[in-house]
Design an enzyme around this catalytic site. Structure first.
Site, mmCIF file in Angstrom:
data_model
loop_
_atom_site.group_PDB
_atom_site.id
_atom_site.type_symbol
_atom_site.label_atom_id
_atom_site.label_comp_id
_atom_site.label_asym_id
_atom_site.label_seq_id
_atom_site.Cartn_x
_atom_site.Cartn_y
_atom_site.Cartn_z
ATOM 1 N N LYS A 176 21.234 32.730 26.162
ATOM 2 C CA LYS A 176 21.840 33.334 24.952
ATOM 3 C C LYS A 176 22.150 34.813 25.190
ATOM 4 C CE LYS A 176 18.802 34.834 22.226
ATOM 5 N NZ LYS A 176 18.000 36.053 22.008
ATOM 6 N N LYS A 217 19.639 46.363 24.482
ATOM 7 C CA LYS A 217 18.820 45.189 24.857
ATOM 8 C C LYS A 217 19.643 44.190 25.680
ATOM 9 C CE LYS A 217 15.679 42.030 24.889
ATOM 10 N NZ LYS A 217 14.713 42.083 25.972
#
Ligand SMILES: NC(=O)C1=CN([C@@H]2O[C@H](COP(=O)(O)OP(=O)(O)OC[C@H]3O[C@@H](n4cnc5c(N)ncnc54)[C@H](OP(=O)(O)O)[C@@H]3O)[C@@H](O)[C@H]2O)C=CC1
Ligand SMILES: O=CCCC(=O)O
Length: 291
Positions: free
Chosen positions: A238, A170
């Protein structure tokens, strides 16, 4: 089948709603409890705490903002860990780093529970349409058990092996996406400043080798300076930060990603963090004046 769902933000709300609409019984919890109301109107039950949800359900899914939220929901008072026991499953679909996922996995398995990480590719609309791509890793038996739910939330599920592989996959994908968004923003600014019509640029891009759904979907709204959040910019930053840390661990030089991260940080610093990640375009547009 009674399934738990923790975290009803942009993604969690859409994903849990799909489960409800497709015959699952769902017990939901969100830190801000009022966000459960809409799900309850569609038939969900509320758990007062993460522990209460886990107690009731055979397996529980989480979709939380970041590593600190993912850890807090498991380890804090009234957290998941208090009620995980023999045969219960916990599936964290949040985007976090492999270390965070491993800490959660170890804690869950130490209480004889099953753990699966299952971050997703795809944003608000694919979540609403059940078209996510699910990147699972961890306990294969839990993966098999969750397939009916994954088939509702997603269009394709991958089982990638040991815990950490889903998180890493991811982060690699989102590192590429964040870098692309910055290159795209620079291209839009360059077209505009050099006297080209940005709409014409979108048309040209869409017919060539680098045509993609992201440019197609985000381009028109970026040209209108419209950034209603599908994927909040603070989460993209992030992900860049976590991907760069993965690069550090593996001695992979990533100057393009590092520059993209700086642009997202700058965008956050001027208050754009809650807008869509395409709002990084606003910082790319700003002309730096030096005296
Ligand atoms: N939006 C997108 O396009 C995509 C997002 N993701 C990832 O999915 C995850 C969720 O994203 P998204 O739904 O967009 O994010 P949102 O910001 O919309 O939702 C975040 C959720 O996390 C909860 N939360 C935050 N901090 C805490 C905490 N300390 N304790 C408990 N709960 C907490 C929020 O609760 P509260 O409502 O109380 O604030 C909310 O339910 C992220 O990891 C993101 O990177 C993955 C793919 C696509
Ligand atoms: O993590 C967010 C991903 C968004 C997307 O895949 O479109």
């Amino acid at each position: 089948m009674e399934v738990g769902f923790l975290g009803l933000g942009i993604m969690g709300k859409a994903m849990s709603m799909n489960l409800l609409r497709n015959g699952f019984k769902v017990t939901v919890w969100n830190r801000t409890l009022s966000k459960c109301d809409e799900l309850v109107e569609h038939g969900a039950s509320i758990g007062e705490t993460p522990a209460a949800v886990v107690k009731k359900c055979k397996y529980t899914i989480a979709m939380l903002s970041d590593p600190s939220a993912a850890l807090s929901v498991v380890f804090d008072q009234d957290g998941v860990l208090e009620q995980i026991s023999d045969g219960k499953g916990y599936i964290d679909m949040s985007t976090v780093d492999a270390d965070t996922s491993s800490k959660i996995s170890e804690a869950i398995t130490s209480k004889n529970g099953y753990f699966l990480e299952a971050p997703v590719s795809g944003s608000k609309k694919p979540a609403e349409d059940g078209q996510l791509v699910i990147l699972a890793a961890g306990e294969k038996a839990l993966y098999d058990e969750a397939i009916p739910a994954f088939n509702i939330m997603g269009k394709k599920s991958f089982f990638l092996g040991q815990v950490g592989n889903g998180a890493k996959m991811k982060l690699v994908v989102n590192m590429i996406m964040g870098s692309m968004m910055n290159a795209f923003s620079e291209g839009l600014v360059l077209a505009d400043r050099s006297g080209l019509n940005p709409h014409a640029l979108l048309d040209v891009l869409d017919l060539g080798a680098i045509a993609n759904p992201m440019f197609r979907m985000k381009g028109p709204t970026m040209i209108q300076n419209s950034y209603s959040p599908a994927f909040p910019l603070k989460h993209q930053q992030k992900d860049m930060r976590l991907a760069l840390a993965l690069g550090d661990e593996n001695a992979v030089s990533m100057p393009v990603a590092a520059a993209a991260n700086e642009a997202f940080k700058k965008a956050r610093s001027v208050g754009l963090g809650d807008l869509d990640f395409s709002a990084v375009y606003e910082t790319v547009k700003v002309v730096e004046h030096s005296s």
